[in-house]
Design an enzyme around this catalytic site. Structure first.
Site, short mmCIF file in Angstrom:
data_model
loop_
_atom_site.label_atom_id
_atom_site.label_comp_id
_atom_site.label_asym_id
_atom_site.label_seq_id
_atom_site.Cartn_x
_atom_site.Cartn_y
_atom_site.Cartn_z
N TYR A 51 -51.71 2.64 19.37
CA TYR A 51 -51.62 3.62 18.28
C TYR A 51 -51.68 2.92 16.92
O TYR A 51 -52.46 3.30 16.05
CB TYR A 51 -50.32 4.43 18.42
CG TYR A 51 -50.10 5.38 17.26
CD1 TYR A 51 -50.87 6.52 17.14
CD2 TYR A 51 -49.14 5.10 16.29
CE1 TYR A 51 -50.69 7.39 16.06
CE2 TYR A 51 -48.95 5.96 15.22
CZ TYR A 51 -49.72 7.10 15.11
OH TYR A 51 -49.54 7.94 14.03
N GLU A 53 -45.92 15.52 14.45
CA GLU A 53 -44.96 15.04 13.45
C GLU A 53 -43.78 16.01 13.34
O GLU A 53 -42.64 15.59 13.18
CB GLU A 53 -45.63 14.86 12.09
CG GLU A 53 -46.63 13.72 12.04
CD GLU A 53 -46.04 12.32 12.21
OE1 GLU A 53 -44.81 12.16 12.19
OE2 GLU A 53 -46.84 11.38 12.35
N TRP A 101 -40.84 8.39 16.31
CA TRP A 101 -42.25 8.63 16.62
C TRP A 101 -42.59 8.07 18.00
O TRP A 101 -43.39 8.64 18.74
CB TRP A 101 -43.15 8.00 15.54
CG TRP A 101 -44.59 8.17 15.87
CD1 TRP A 101 -45.50 7.20 16.15
CD2 TRP A 101 -45.32 9.41 15.96
NE1 TRP A 101 -46.72 7.75 16.41
CE2 TRP A 101 -46.64 9.12 16.30
CE3 TRP A 101 -44.95 10.75 15.79
CZ2 TRP A 101 -47.62 10.09 16.48
CZ3 TRP A 101 -45.93 11.72 15.97
CH2 TRP A 101 -47.24 11.38 16.31
#
Length: 189
Positions: free
Chosen positions: A17, A39, A47
């Site tokens: 990522y 989000e 996250w």
């Protein structure tokens, strides 16, 4: 070995990522929708927690096709609420549907969500020059304005901190630290 931003752990999902996605400008409406919803799902969590569940979210929310998600009713929302592979928060699940509906309205009004959302940075990536993770803000005047406008349009789970994380993820701001190997690569984008 490549030097990376200080928030990255050694999990291959996280490395991929960071190395290939975070900070790269996104102009595809479906991908912007996905990132905005993810989000929002992150609110109060890390996250990393959301990223590990991303594939399951894609399955549960019809590939993040906003037209499909906007049609979810209470029965359809109940399915992801029962899924241990997701963050089972009723308010976040309901917000996903409301956000899909608001997303479609914005896209219709502006001729694309991309055109709307990138106006908060003047249509160009804001390139920062942080030397350490401690310098990176949790929010900015741009994320404050985005949050306020999204809320006015009916979006949920779009506080300024969430908006700033969305801006970082979609390359609206480039917050790789200057010692990170992705700094120059993303700055060039």
């Amino acid at each position: 070995m490549n030097c990376r931003c200080g928030w990255v752990n050694e999990d291959p999902i996280y490395l991929d990522y960071h190395d290939n996605e975070w900070g790269v400008p996104v102009h595809d409406d479906r991908m912007l929708f996905e990132m905005l919803l993810l989000e929002g799902a992150q609110a109060g969590l890390s996250w990393y927690t959301v990223l590990k569940k991303r594939d399951r979210y894609r399955e549960a929310f019809e590939g993040f096709v906003p037209e499909k998600v906007a049609q979810f009713d209470e029965a359809k929302i109940a399915e992801p609420l029962a899924d241990p592979g997701l963050i089972r928060n009723r308010l976040k699940m309901q917000a996903t549907v409301l956000n899909a509906q608001a997303f479609l309205r914005v896209r219709e009004e502006f001729g694309g969500f991309d055109r709307y959302i990138w106006q908060f940075v003047g249509g160009r990536t804001l390139v920062n020059h942080w030397t350490s993770l401690k310098e990176v803000p949790a929010s900015t005047p741009q994320s404050d304005a985005m949050s306020k406008n999204l809320k006015k349009r009916g979006f949920k789970f779009v506080g300024s901190t969430i908006c700033y994380a969305f801006m970082q993820a979609t390359g609206m701001v480039m917050d790789h630290t200057v010692n990170c190997f992705r700094y120059e690569e993303c700055r060039a984008l």
